[in-house]
Design an enzyme around this catalytic site. Structure first.
Site, PDB file in Angstrom:
ATOM      1  NE  ARG A  37      55.407  -5.134  57.999  1.00 34.78           N
ATOM      2  CZ  ARG A  37      55.421  -4.395  56.902  1.00 34.78           C
ATOM      3  NH1 ARG A  37      56.456  -4.458  56.076  1.00 34.78           N
ATOM      4  NH2 ARG A  37      54.426  -3.576  56.614  1.00 34.78           N
TER       5      ARG A  37
ATOM      6  CG  ASN B 181      59.431   3.675  61.723  1.00 40.12           C
ATOM      7  OD1 ASN B 181      60.393   3.875  60.980  1.00 40.12           O
ATOM      8  ND2 ASN B 181      58.764   2.525  61.723  1.00 40.12           N
TER       9      ASN B 181
ATOM     10  CE1 TYR C 179      57.553   6.624  51.907  1.00 37.42           C
ATOM     11  CE2 TYR C 179      59.298   7.597  50.575  1.00 37.42           C
ATOM     12  CZ  TYR C 179      58.905   6.895  51.700  1.00 37.42           C
ATOM     13  OH  TYR C 179      59.837   6.469  52.620  1.00 37.42           O
TER      14      TYR C 179
ATOM     15  CE  LYS D  44      58.083   8.774  54.771  1.00 38.12           C
ATOM     16  NZ  LYS D  44      58.009   8.415  56.191  1.00 38.12           N
TER      17      LYS D  44
ATOM     18  CB  ILE E 261      66.932   1.452  55.143  1.00 37.15           C
ATOM     19  CG1 ILE E 261      67.368   2.903  55.459  1.00 37.15           C
ATOM     20  CG2 ILE E 261      67.227   0.525  56.329  1.00 37.15           C
ATOM     21  CD1 ILE E 261      68.821   3.120  55.774  1.00 37.15           C
TER      22      ILE E 261
HETATM   23  P1  NAP Z   1      58.216  -1.401  56.343  1.00 38.23           P
HETATM   24  O1  NAP Z   1      59.198  -2.472  56.575  1.00 38.23           O
HETATM   25  O2  NAP Z   1      57.345  -1.449  55.136  1.00 38.23           O
HETATM   26  O3  NAP Z   1      57.304  -1.264  57.657  1.00 38.23           O
HETATM   27  C1  NAP Z   1      56.287  -0.289  57.694  1.00 38.23           C
HETATM   28  C2  NAP Z   1      55.748  -0.195  59.095  1.00 38.23           C
HETATM   29  O4  NAP Z   1      54.712   0.809  59.113  1.00 38.23           O
HETATM   30  C3  NAP Z   1      55.100  -1.501  59.555  1.00 38.23           C
HETATM   31  O5  NAP Z   1      55.415  -1.703  60.912  1.00 38.23           O
HETATM   32  C4  NAP Z   1      53.605  -1.220  59.404  1.00 38.23           C
HETATM   33  O6  NAP Z   1      52.803  -1.905  60.363  1.00 38.23           O
HETATM   34  C5  NAP Z   1      53.542   0.262  59.699  1.00 38.23           C
HETATM   35  N1  NAP Z   1      52.344   0.874  59.133  1.00 38.23           N
HETATM   36  C6  NAP Z   1      51.983   0.971  57.832  1.00 38.23           C
HETATM   37  N2  NAP Z   1      50.794   1.586  57.715  1.00 38.23           N
HETATM   38  C7  NAP Z   1      50.393   1.882  58.981  1.00 38.23           C
HETATM   39  C8  NAP Z   1      49.251   2.502  59.531  1.00 38.23           C
HETATM   40  N3  NAP Z   1      48.251   2.966  58.749  1.00 38.23           N
HETATM   41  N4  NAP Z   1      49.165   2.648  60.874  1.00 38.23           N
HETATM   42  C9  NAP Z   1      50.151   2.180  61.679  1.00 38.23           C
HETATM   43  N5  NAP Z   1      51.262   1.564  61.224  1.00 38.23           N
HETATM   44  C10 NAP Z   1      51.377   1.424  59.886  1.00 38.23           C
HETATM   45  O7  NAP Z   1      58.936   0.043  56.275  1.00 38.23           O
HETATM   46  P2  NAP Z   1      60.396   0.504  56.690  1.00 38.23           P
HETATM   47  O8  NAP Z   1      61.267   0.379  55.511  1.00 38.23           O
HETATM   48  O9  NAP Z   1      60.788  -0.089  57.978  1.00 38.23           O
HETATM   49  O10 NAP Z   1      60.120   2.072  56.856  1.00 38.23           O
HETATM   50  C11 NAP Z   1      59.888   2.674  58.104  1.00 38.23           C
HETATM   51  C12 NAP Z   1      59.852   4.173  57.891  1.00 38.23           C
HETATM   52  O11 NAP Z   1      61.065   4.610  57.293  1.00 38.23           O
HETATM   53  C13 NAP Z   1      58.744   4.629  56.949  1.00 38.23           C
HETATM   54  O12 NAP Z   1      58.191   5.853  57.395  1.00 38.23           O
HETATM   55  C14 NAP Z   1      59.463   4.832  55.644  1.00 38.23           C
HETATM   56  O13 NAP Z   1      58.812   5.763  54.815  1.00 38.23           O
HETATM   57  C15 NAP Z   1      60.802   5.345  56.126  1.00 38.23           C
HETATM   58  N6  NAP Z   1      61.871   5.165  55.154  1.00 38.23           N
HETATM   59  C16 NAP Z   1      62.248   3.918  54.760  1.00 38.23           C
HETATM   60  C17 NAP Z   1      63.267   3.783  53.821  1.00 38.23           C
HETATM   61  C18 NAP Z   1      63.753   2.439  53.325  1.00 38.23           C
HETATM   62  O14 NAP Z   1      64.564   2.413  52.388  1.00 38.23           O
HETATM   63  N7  NAP Z   1      63.306   1.341  53.880  1.00 38.23           N
HETATM   64  C19 NAP Z   1      63.882   4.922  53.295  1.00 38.23           C
HETATM   65  C20 NAP Z   1      63.466   6.167  53.730  1.00 38.23           C
HETATM   66  C21 NAP Z   1      62.463   6.282  54.675  1.00 38.23           C
HETATM   67  P3  NAP Z   1      51.947  -3.241  59.978  1.00 38.23           P
HETATM   68  O15 NAP Z   1      52.878  -4.123  59.196  1.00 38.23           O
HETATM   69  O16 NAP Z   1      51.577  -3.809  61.292  1.00 38.23           O
HETATM   70  O17 NAP Z   1      50.764  -2.770  59.197  1.00 38.23           O
END
Ligand code: NAP
Length: 238
Positions: free
Chosen positions: A10, A87, A149, A153, A181
């Protein structure tokens, strides 16, 4: 290149896998709890549209035995890796007082230990190339409800510096700190809060998954950026 992306079911991770596949690189899509059928559809789409190999592996990055199995499977099916993108991540917004030791540790285990384990075992399949860790602007603090969190990070940044030193001069290790994001991770935030946060961004809007995917690709293909922490946040000022 053979590129592994964790959390590629995702959001940002899926966009990263799509970016590499669309530019003719093989991808390993690592997921955990998502529905296999959806991921398999994604694999089909990438393989048929871009004529690449896409390996789909279920792996909880916080569990050492699953990480070991992941790389055993990659070794058999692909042989080696050129790029790893850490990621996968989770975030739990709760009052500090109501956070339990278990829920705090769950976040640390997925975000920080998971990144460590993927680096530790993944580098056995790499002779060259780069690792890109996805941290967050939260690493610099200021979001009290996500203290666990934020700490995880900040740890990812420290881990980036240590692995960059450990793997030099063959493998570069860099880190991206996204700001806000638009993904599932923050789909439930209140619109009033979103407006307040947008005001703190010089570009006045949340970023899109492609903004991070483009930066990951840039870092993976550039030859001289190493040990860097790159903010991709539209100019966020807290
Ligand atoms: P997201 O939409 O919530 O997706 C999270 C992803 O992580 C999913 O593919 C999920 O897989 C996977 N995941 C969660 N727990 C896991 C585990 N134990 N083992 C393997 N995979 C796992 O998150 P996102 O917004 O795309 O974020 C991606 C990265 O960017 C994260 O590290 C997040 O902290 C970072 N980030 C995001 C933002 C933002 O605003 N969105 C900002 C700063 C940093 P399943 O669904 O298959 O479990």
């Amino acid at each position: 290149m053979n590129v592994l992306v964790t959390g590629a079911s995702r959001g940002i991770g899926k966009a990263i896998a799509l970016k590499f596949a669309s530019l003719k690189h093989n991808v390993v899509v690592v997921y955990n709890k998502s529905d296999y059928r959806e991921i398999d559809e994604f694999r089909n789409y990438l393989e048929n549209k871009y004529n690449i190999t896409c390996l789909v592996v279920k792996c909880d990055v916080s569990l050492e035995n699953e990480v070991i199995n992941l790389f055993n499977e990659i070794k058999i099916k692909l042989g080696y890796l050129d790029c790893i993108v850490n990621n996968a991540g989770i975030c739990k917004d709760e009052e500090i007082d109501s956070k339990t030791a278990d829920s705090f540790m769950e976040v640390i285990k997925v975000n920080l230990l998971g990144t460590f384990l993927i680096c530790k075992y993944g580098i056995k399949l790499m002779n060259k190339g780069s690792i890109i860790n996805i941290s967050s602007n939260n690493a610099f603090g200021g979001f009290i409800e996500s203290v666990d969190y934020d700490a995880s990070k900040a740890g990812v940044i420290a881990l980036t510096h240590d692995f960059a030193k450990f793997l030099a001069p063959n493998i570069r290790v860099n880190c991206i700190c996204p700001g806000w994001i638009n993904t599932d991770m923050n789909k439930d935030i209140f619109s009033e809060f979103k407006k307040q946060e947008e005001e703190k961004i010089l570009l006045k809007k949340f970023g899109e998954v492609e903004d991070i995917a483009d930066t990951v690709y840039f870092l993976a293909t550039n030859k001289y950026i190493n040990n860097a922490v790159v903010k991709v946040d539209g100019g966020y000022e807290n």
